[in-house]
Design an enzyme around this catalytic site. Structure first.
Site, PDB file in Angstrom:
ATOM      1  N   ASN A  86       4.386   2.498  -1.038  1.00  0.00           N
ATOM      2  CA  ASN A  86       3.531   3.680  -1.155  1.00  0.00           C
ATOM      3  C   ASN A  86       4.232   4.814  -0.416  1.00  0.00           C
ATOM      4  OD1 ASN A  86       1.561   5.623  -1.116  1.00  0.00           O
ATOM      5  ND2 ASN A  86       0.229   4.577   0.362  1.00  0.00           N
TER       6      ASN A  86
ATOM      7  N   LYS B 161       3.400   7.817  -0.275  1.00  0.00           N
ATOM      8  CA  LYS B 161       2.465   8.860   0.172  1.00  0.00           C
ATOM      9  C   LYS B 161       3.011  10.240  -0.242  1.00  0.00           C
ATOM     10  CE  LYS B 161       1.240   5.861   3.974  1.00  0.00           C
ATOM     11  NZ  LYS B 161       0.317   5.686   5.075  1.00  0.00           N
TER      12      LYS B 161
ATOM     13  N   HIS C 150      -7.209   3.960  -1.238  1.00  0.00           N
ATOM     14  CA  HIS C 150      -6.424   3.940   0.005  1.00  0.00           C
ATOM     15  C   HIS C 150      -7.279   4.548   1.123  1.00  0.00           C
ATOM     16  CE1 HIS C 150      -3.309   4.745   2.959  1.00  0.00           C
ATOM     17  NE2 HIS C 150      -2.565   3.866   2.316  1.00  0.00           N
TER      18      HIS C 150
ATOM     19  N   GLU D 195      -6.611   6.518   3.386  1.00  0.00           N
ATOM     20  CA  GLU D 195      -6.432   7.965   3.595  1.00  0.00           C
ATOM     21  C   GLU D 195      -7.292   8.754   2.614  1.00  0.00           C
ATOM     22  OE1 GLU D 195      -2.143   7.936   3.390  1.00  0.00           O
ATOM     23  OE2 GLU D 195      -2.127   6.822   5.280  1.00  0.00           O
TER      24      GLU D 195
ATOM     25  N   GLU E 203      -5.888  -3.668   3.796  1.00  0.00           N
ATOM     26  CA  GLU E 203      -5.188  -2.773   4.706  1.00  0.00           C
ATOM     27  C   GLU E 203      -6.111  -2.404   5.868  1.00  0.00           C
ATOM     28  OE1 GLU E 203      -1.698  -0.681   2.715  1.00  0.00           O
ATOM     29  OE2 GLU E 203      -3.429   0.581   2.409  1.00  0.00           O
TER      30      GLU E 203
ATOM     31  N   GLY F 156       0.300   2.870   9.485  1.00  0.00           N
ATOM     32  CA  GLY F 156       1.105   3.933  10.087  1.00  0.00           C
ATOM     33  C   GLY F 156       1.088   3.943  11.610  1.00  0.00           C
TER      34      GLY F 156
ATOM     35  N   SER G 209       1.674  -1.345   8.571  1.00  0.00           N
ATOM     36  CA  SER G 209       2.866  -1.489   9.429  1.00  0.00           C
ATOM     37  C   SER G 209       3.664  -2.754   9.127  1.00  0.00           C
ATOM     38  CB  SER G 209       2.479  -1.423  10.910  1.00  0.00           C
ATOM     39  OG  SER G 209       1.892  -0.170  11.204  1.00  0.00           O
TER      40      SER G 209
ATOM     41  N   GLY H 289       4.031   1.306   3.509  1.00  0.00           N
ATOM     42  CA  GLY H 289       4.096   2.761   3.618  1.00  0.00           C
ATOM     43  C   GLY H 289       5.427   3.187   4.213  1.00  0.00           C
TER      44      GLY H 289
HETATM   45  C1  PEP Z   1      -0.032   2.319   3.533  1.00  0.00           C
HETATM   46  O1  PEP Z   1      -0.042   3.539   3.615  1.00  0.00           O
HETATM   47  O2  PEP Z   1      -0.565   1.758   2.573  1.00  0.00           O
HETATM   48  C2  PEP Z   1       0.632   1.557   4.592  1.00  0.00           C
HETATM   49  C3  PEP Z   1       0.500   0.270   4.628  1.00  0.00           C
HETATM   50  O3  PEP Z   1       1.371   2.291   5.495  1.00  0.00           O
HETATM   51  P1  PEP Z   1       2.312   1.709   6.659  1.00  0.00           P
HETATM   52  O4  PEP Z   1       3.119   0.599   6.083  1.00  0.00           O
HETATM   53  O5  PEP Z   1       3.142   2.877   7.080  1.00  0.00           O
HETATM   54  O6  PEP Z   1       1.397   1.230   7.742  1.00  0.00           O
END
Ligand code: PEP
Length: 248
Positions: free
Chosen positions: A9, A11, A94, A96, A166, A172, A211, A232
């Site tokens: 992703n 973003k 998501h 966000e 998630e 993040g 992460s 991400g």
């Molecule tokens: C995401 O945005 O779906 C995500 C998992 O981000 P990150 O891997 O940066 O935590």
């Protein structure tokens, strides 16, 4: 037996130059990868990625969609438009989008249905915040987010849905869920699906996101109910992303 799926992703991170070198970097290492791999690009770059991945096994996804097919919805993008660029997947729900753009579970359910109705595979994201986890509400939150979708789409639709668990506190932040924490929620999700349909529950891919990186991917993906990752930050560097793909 479920396939392992690794999805990037990006973003709102891209430029034409960055996309070219990232996709070419991923493609150069795909020979050693047995997992299904896709990258979810921002809308303006779908066409560029479609061209770059042509003839390869790398797949393309989008990060959002509007529930309508077409019409007076300025600034919005429909499932049909996404499909027009060869994308097969779209991220819905998501965290966000839930937290920054007010997407409720009902809106997420409608987006999931719009994706399925058009033939796109939704990557349905669900997950609890830190407050919700610390107050012992993880299962209640997951249950509400998932059952709202099941109620609208029906359980049969999950033949074409990928779930991404998630935990919001892990996205993040560098604070990855432990394999035990992640596996416990993945098993809860699978059991929830099984209460409607055992066979679909066993076949539904449930990815972990939050992460995940080259260092922790193998341990997480080795858990029995973790079928891959939604990545991400680590999806923005070809080498890091490929290492996760290889772990899968
Ligand atoms: C995401 O945005 O779906 C995500 C998992 O981000 P990150 O891997 O940066 O935590």
């Amino acid at each position: 037996m479920r396939n392992t799926i690794v999805a990037g992703n990006w973003k709102m991170n891209a430029s034409k130059d960055a996309v070219k070198s990232l996709v070419n970097g991923i493609l150069s290492g795909m020979g050693d990868v047995s997992a299904e791999v896709l990258v979810c690009a921002p809308f303006p770059y779908l066409s560029q990625v479609e061209t770059l991945i042509s003839g390869s096994s790398l797949m393309l996804g989008a990060q959002n969609l509007n529930v309508n097919v077409s019409g007076a919805f300025t600034g919005e993008v429909s499932a049909e438009m996404i499909k027009d660029f060869g994308a097969k997947h779209v991220i819905v729900g998501h965290s966000e989008r839930r937290s920054l753009y007010g997407e409720t579970s009902e809106i997420v359910a409608k987006k999931t249905k719009a994706a399925i109705d058009s033939g796109l595979t939704p990557l349905l994201c669900i997950g609890e915040s830190l407050d919700q986890r610390e107050s012992g509400n993880t299962e209640a939150v997951i249950s509400e987010q998932l059952t709202t979708v099941v109620r609208l789409t029906g359980i049969e639709a999950f033949k074409n849905i990928i779930i991404a668990y998630e935990p919001v506190w892990a996205i993040g932040t560098g604070m990855t869920a432990t394999p035990e924490q992640a596996q416990a929620v993945h098993m809860f999700i699978r059991n929830l699906l099984a209460s409607s349909n055992q066979d679909i529950a066993e076949k539904t891919p449930i990815l972990y996101g939050g992460s995940m990186n080259a260092g922790n991917a193998l341990e997480l993906i080795s858990c029995p109910d973790i079928d891959g990752g939604l990545i991400g930050g680590a999806a923005l560097k070809a080498e890091d992303f490929l290492q996760i793909c290889k772990a899968g």
